[in-house]
Design a protein around this motif. Structure first.
Motif, PDB file in Angstrom:
ATOM      1  N   LEU A  99       0.813  -1.161  -0.067  1.00  0.00           N
ATOM      2  CA  LEU A  99       0.073   0.055  -0.105  1.00  0.00           C
ATOM      3  C   LEU A  99       1.057   1.188   0.014  1.00  0.00           C
ATOM      4  CD1 LEU A  99      -2.715  -0.897   2.539  1.00  0.00           C
ATOM      5  CD2 LEU A  99      -2.863  -0.779   0.240  1.00  0.00           C
ATOM      6  N   ILE A 100       0.429   2.388  -1.006  1.00  0.00           N
ATOM      7  CA  ILE A 100       1.124   3.584  -0.923  1.00  0.00           C
ATOM      8  C   ILE A 100       0.364   4.375  -0.270  1.00  0.00           C
ATOM      9  CG2 ILE A 100       2.255   5.094  -2.343  1.00  0.00           C
ATOM     10  CD1 ILE A 100       3.582   2.418  -2.728  1.00  0.00           C
ATOM     11  N   VAL A 101       0.687   5.100   0.854  1.00  0.00           N
ATOM     12  CA  VAL A 101      -0.104   5.919   1.793  1.00  0.00           C
ATOM     13  C   VAL A 101       0.642   7.377   2.121  1.00  0.00           C
ATOM     14  CG1 VAL A 101      -1.569   4.060   2.730  1.00  0.00           C
ATOM     15  CG2 VAL A 101       0.663   4.828   3.751  1.00  0.00           C
ATOM     16  N   PRO A 102       0.061   8.170   2.567  1.00  0.00           N
ATOM     17  CA  PRO A 102       0.866   9.332   2.876  1.00  0.00           C
ATOM     18  C   PRO A 102       1.827   9.109   4.339  1.00  0.00           C
ATOM     19  CG  PRO A 102      -1.556   9.977   2.549  1.00  0.00           C
ATOM     20  CD  PRO A 102      -1.537   8.428   2.379  1.00  0.00           C
ATOM     21  N   VAL A 103       2.752   9.777   4.201  1.00  0.00           N
ATOM     22  CA  VAL A 103       3.576   9.572   5.562  1.00  0.00           C
ATOM     23  C   VAL A 103       2.918  10.108   6.747  1.00  0.00           C
ATOM     24  CG1 VAL A 103       5.582   9.456   4.274  1.00  0.00           C
ATOM     25  CG2 VAL A 103       4.796  11.586   5.239  1.00  0.00           C
ATOM     26  N   SER A 104       2.977   9.420   7.968  1.00  0.00           N
ATOM     27  CA  SER A 104       2.549   9.824   9.125  1.00  0.00           C
ATOM     28  C   SER A 104       3.397  10.720   9.945  1.00  0.00           C
ATOM     29  CB  SER A 104       2.389   8.697  10.044  1.00  0.00           C
ATOM     30  OG  SER A 104       3.552   8.349  10.622  1.00  0.00           O
ATOM     31  N   PRO A 105       2.900  11.744  10.656  1.00  0.00           N
ATOM     32  CA  PRO A 105       3.880  12.669  11.346  1.00  0.00           C
ATOM     33  C   PRO A 105       5.293  11.864  12.207  1.00  0.00           C
ATOM     34  CG  PRO A 105       1.680  13.131  11.844  1.00  0.00           C
ATOM     35  CD  PRO A 105       1.713  11.862  11.170  1.00  0.00           C
ATOM     36  N   GLY A 106       4.884  10.700  12.485  1.00  0.00           N
ATOM     37  CA  GLY A 106       6.093   9.777  12.955  1.00  0.00           C
ATOM     38  C   GLY A 106       6.686   9.170  12.288  1.00  0.00           C
ATOM     39  N   CYS A 107       6.659   8.989  10.883  1.00  0.00           N
ATOM     40  CA  CYS A 107       7.281   8.183   9.891  1.00  0.00           C
ATOM     41  C   CYS A 107       8.781   8.288  10.126  1.00  0.00           C
ATOM     42  CB  CYS A 107       6.904   8.674   8.746  1.00  0.00           C
ATOM     43  SG  CYS A 107       7.653   7.304   7.259  1.00  0.00           S
ATOM     44  N   THR A 108       9.223   7.053  10.606  1.00  0.00           N
ATOM     45  CA  THR A 108      10.668   6.666  10.576  1.00  0.00           C
ATOM     46  C   THR A 108      11.476   6.348   9.572  1.00  0.00           C
ATOM     47  OG1 THR A 108      10.552   4.396  11.369  1.00  0.00           O
ATOM     48  CG2 THR A 108      10.401   6.180  13.036  1.00  0.00           C
ATOM     49  N   VAL A 109      10.722   5.772   8.470  1.00  0.00           N
ATOM     50  CA  VAL A 109      11.295   5.468   7.013  1.00  0.00           C
ATOM     51  C   VAL A 109      12.151   6.672   6.439  1.00  0.00           C
ATOM     52  CG1 VAL A 109      10.973   4.594   4.627  1.00  0.00           C
ATOM     53  CG2 VAL A 109       9.505   3.763   6.688  1.00  0.00           C
ATOM     54  N   SER A 110      13.564   6.469   6.161  1.00  0.00           N
ATOM     55  CA  SER A 110      14.111   7.665   5.584  1.00  0.00           C
ATOM     56  C   SER A 110      13.894   8.176   4.347  1.00  0.00           C
ATOM     57  CB  SER A 110      15.783   7.014   5.468  1.00  0.00           C
ATOM     58  OG  SER A 110      15.724   6.036   4.491  1.00  0.00           O
ATOM     59  N   ASP A 111      14.409   9.465   4.064  1.00  0.00           N
ATOM     60  CA  ASP A 111      13.918  10.138   2.893  1.00  0.00           C
ATOM     61  C   ASP A 111      14.499   9.416   1.679  1.00  0.00           C
ATOM     62  OD1 ASP A 111      12.791  12.566   3.705  1.00  0.00           O
ATOM     63  OD2 ASP A 111      14.609  13.652   3.683  1.00  0.00           O
ATOM     64  N   LEU A 112      15.665   8.750   1.763  1.00  0.00           N
ATOM     65  CA  LEU A 112      16.145   7.805   0.756  1.00  0.00           C
ATOM     66  C   LEU A 112      15.023   6.719   0.434  1.00  0.00           C
ATOM     67  CD1 LEU A 112      18.430   7.872  -1.274  1.00  0.00           C
ATOM     68  CD2 LEU A 112      19.779   6.518   0.004  1.00  0.00           C
ATOM     69  N   ALA A 113      14.670   6.028   1.401  1.00  0.00           N
ATOM     70  CA  ALA A 113      13.816   4.865   0.903  1.00  0.00           C
ATOM     71  C   ALA A 113      12.486   5.462   0.401  1.00  0.00           C
ATOM     72  CB  ALA A 113      13.612   4.216   2.386  1.00  0.00           C
ATOM     73  N   ARG A 114      12.210   6.688   0.839  1.00  0.00           N
ATOM     74  CA  ARG A 114      10.903   7.196   0.164  1.00  0.00           C
ATOM     75  C   ARG A 114      11.222   8.046  -1.183  1.00  0.00           C
ATOM     76  NH1 ARG A 114       9.097  10.933   2.475  1.00  0.00           N
ATOM     77  NH2 ARG A 114      10.445  11.321   4.355  1.00  0.00           N
ATOM     78  N   ALA A 115      12.473   8.030  -1.583  1.00  0.00           N
ATOM     79  CA  ALA A 115      12.733   8.960  -2.524  1.00  0.00           C
ATOM     80  C   ALA A 115      12.322  10.223  -2.357  1.00  0.00           C
ATOM     81  CB  ALA A 115      12.231   8.416  -3.968  1.00  0.00           C
ATOM     82  N   GLY A 116      12.406  10.829  -1.410  1.00  0.00           N
ATOM     83  CA  GLY A 116      12.025  12.420  -0.838  1.00  0.00           C
ATOM     84  C   GLY A 116      10.518  12.617  -1.009  1.00  0.00           C
ATOM     85  N   LEU A 117       9.739  11.497  -1.113  1.00  0.00           N
ATOM     86  CA  LEU A 117       8.251  11.636  -1.222  1.00  0.00           C
ATOM     87  C   LEU A 117       7.507  11.871  -0.038  1.00  0.00           C
ATOM     88  CD1 LEU A 117       7.443   9.163  -4.178  1.00  0.00           C
ATOM     89  CD2 LEU A 117       7.767  11.632  -4.470  1.00  0.00           C
ATOM     90  N   ALA A 118       6.278  12.528   0.033  1.00  0.00           N
ATOM     91  CA  ALA A 118       5.552  12.516   1.065  1.00  0.00           C
ATOM     92  C   ALA A 118       4.641  11.181   1.386  1.00  0.00           C
ATOM     93  CB  ALA A 118       4.562  13.767   1.202  1.00  0.00           C
ATOM     94  N   SER A 119       4.886  10.283   0.626  1.00  0.00           N
ATOM     95  CA  SER A 119       4.058   8.953   0.617  1.00  0.00           C
ATOM     96  C   SER A 119       5.339   7.893   1.200  1.00  0.00           C
ATOM     97  CB  SER A 119       3.410   8.693  -0.671  1.00  0.00           C
ATOM     98  OG  SER A 119       4.589   8.698  -1.794  1.00  0.00           O
ATOM     99  N   VAL A 120       4.705   6.659   1.460  1.00  0.00           N
ATOM    100  CA  VAL A 120       5.578   5.719   1.799  1.00  0.00           C
ATOM    101  C   VAL A 120       4.829   4.302   1.201  1.00  0.00           C
ATOM    102  CG1 VAL A 120       4.533   5.439   3.933  1.00  0.00           C
ATOM    103  CG2 VAL A 120       6.714   4.439   3.641  1.00  0.00           C
ATOM    104  N   ALA A 121       5.842   3.475   0.923  1.00  0.00           N
ATOM    105  CA  ALA A 121       5.234   2.051   0.321  1.00  0.00           C
ATOM    106  C   ALA A 121       5.289   1.155   1.544  1.00  0.00           C
ATOM    107  CB  ALA A 121       6.151   1.666  -0.925  1.00  0.00           C
ATOM    108  N   LEU A 122       4.281   0.397   1.916  1.00  0.00           N
ATOM    109  CA  LEU A 122       4.233  -0.382   3.173  1.00  0.00           C
ATOM    110  C   LEU A 122       3.670  -1.806   2.672  1.00  0.00           C
ATOM    111  CD1 LEU A 122       2.790   2.220   5.660  1.00  0.00           C
ATOM    112  CD2 LEU A 122       5.401   1.508   5.237  1.00  0.00           C
ATOM    113  N   ARG A 123       4.504  -2.743   3.402  1.00  0.00           N
ATOM    114  CA  ARG A 123       3.847  -4.243   3.287  1.00  0.00           C
ATOM    115  C   ARG A 123       4.181  -4.859   4.511  1.00  0.00           C
ATOM    116  NH1 ARG A 123       4.462  -9.402   0.880  1.00  0.00           N
ATOM    117  NH2 ARG A 123       6.489  -9.626   0.283  1.00  0.00           N
ATOM    118  N   VAL A 124       3.011  -5.964   4.628  1.00  0.00           N
ATOM    119  CA  VAL A 124       3.206  -6.873   5.866  1.00  0.00           C
ATOM    120  C   VAL A 124       3.337  -8.059   5.100  1.00  0.00           C
ATOM    121  CG1 VAL A 124       2.118  -7.771   7.838  1.00  0.00           C
ATOM    122  CG2 VAL A 124       1.956  -5.361   7.517  1.00  0.00           C
ATOM    123  N   PRO A 125       4.368  -8.758   5.056  1.00  0.00           N
ATOM    124  CA  PRO A 125       4.703 -10.105   4.319  1.00  0.00           C
ATOM    125  C   PRO A 125       4.062 -11.149   5.239  1.00  0.00           C
ATOM    126  CG  PRO A 125       6.913  -9.494   5.230  1.00  0.00           C
ATOM    127  CD  PRO A 125       5.657  -8.180   5.365  1.00  0.00           C
TER     128      PRO A 125
END
Length: 326
Positions: A99-125
């Motif tokens: 799921l691609i969703v907007p980042v939360s205020p407490g998002c810890t995923v790095s800028d580089l992993a998000r390519a500087g976007l205000a969204s984050v790609a998440l999965r629960v395998p």
């Protein structure tokens, strides 16, 4: 090129899982089994660790990476879920859905992993070994497919070693993957949910879970299959960007790399991607540095030359996008 390293072959038992989690917490690279394909895992909160993924894969540009979490509660600490995202997570997590969703205020995923976007790609395998490693690591884990860029995705640990032996720290061997096809990717960024990539969950099942048809991404929008950039441009500063600058001109902000230019007083708005000329450090700092100079009020950012070798190719790719006319 990455520095040669000894690639450990870890058994998928309690000791191997604990060692894989320890390596990840230490910023190392570990190939992990998931139900889809083997992933090349690194600490998503550590920009340098994420940069090492790009180096090992020889990935041509900094596309956003999928971050893996042990459960939905952990994922919701990283991103903001609307009703559609919650319905999809409830129906298909754990499982082969990103799921691609907007980042939360407490998002810890790095800028580089998000390519500087205000969204984050998440999965629960759903793979039990992957789940155990994620739970033990205690942080989001970025994990694109464990192969060199452009090669076929690996479904066996032997496939991983063909491409990455000597380039990563370990492979956690758990036999063949179950699905052998990458996850489906759905963007929930406001408005109608959009299917960015077909994958392990059929479209009909996704649509049944949300009670509506998915918008289908236009293939002409781009070929980067895991990229939220199919929906939004990569982060570009408001400031103009001048590349290959020997030194800043009057009124420009400065983004250096390596030793600072001799005989030039640096402006108040100055940052250096890596004073040591370390490309991994530069990659880890890139997005945050552009954002910091932009938010500080720079109108033009002069950028020192970055060599095209290794990660420098991806850094220059990203800088070229930032400098493109808008």
């Amino acid at each position: 090129m990455t520095e040669p390293r000894q690639t450990q072959r870890l058994r998928a038992d309690e000791a191997g899982i604990a060692e894989a989690a320890r390596l990840l917490r230490a910023g190392k690279l570990v190939a992990l089994p998931t139900e889809t394909v083997y992933g090349l895992a690194a600490d998503a909160t550590d920009g340098r660790a994420v940069a090492s993924i790009y180096a090992a894969k020889e990935r041509p540009s900094f596309n956003p990476l999928i971050s893996h979490l042990p459960d939905t509660a952990a994922a919701r600490r990283e991103g903001l879920f609307d009703a559609a995202a919650l319905a999809l997570a409830k129906a298909f997590w754990p499982g082969p859905l990103t799921l691609i969703v907007p980042v939360s205020p407490g998002c810890t995923v790095s800028d580089l992993a998000r390519a500087g976007l205000a969204s984050v790609a998440l999965r629960v395998p759903s793979h039990p070994v992957a789940h155990a490693v994620l739970a033990a690591a205690g942080r989001p884990i970025a994990a694109p497919s464990a192969n060199r860029s452009g090669r076929v995705s690996p479904t066996l640990p032997e496939h991983v070693l063909v491409d990455l032996d000597g380039r990563i720290d370990a492979v956690l061997e758990a036999g063949p993957t179950e699905i052998g096809l990458e996850s489906s990717i759905v963007a929930c960024l406001g408005g109608a949910p959009k299917l960015l990539r077909p994958g392990g969950v059929p479209r009909a099942a996704l649509e049944a879970a949300i009670g509506r048809e998915l918008v289908i991404a236009d293939a002409a929008q781009g070929a980067a299959p895991i990229s939220p950039g199919l929906l939004a441009s990569h982060y570009a500063p408001e400031a103009a960007v001048r590349l290959e600058a020997a030194a800043p001109l009057p009124g420009e902000a400065w983004l250096g790399f390596g030793p600072e230019p001799e005989g030039h007083a640096l402006p108040p708005l100055s940052l250096n991607l890596s004073t040591k000329g370390d490309l991994a450090e530069a990659a880890a700092n890139l997005f945050a540095a552009l954002r910091q100079l932009d938010e500080a009020g720079a109108t033009t950012i002069a950028v020192a030359p970055v060599p095209m070798q290794g990660l420098g190719e991806a850094i220059n790719n990203r800088l070229g996008r930032a400098a493109a006319p808008r």
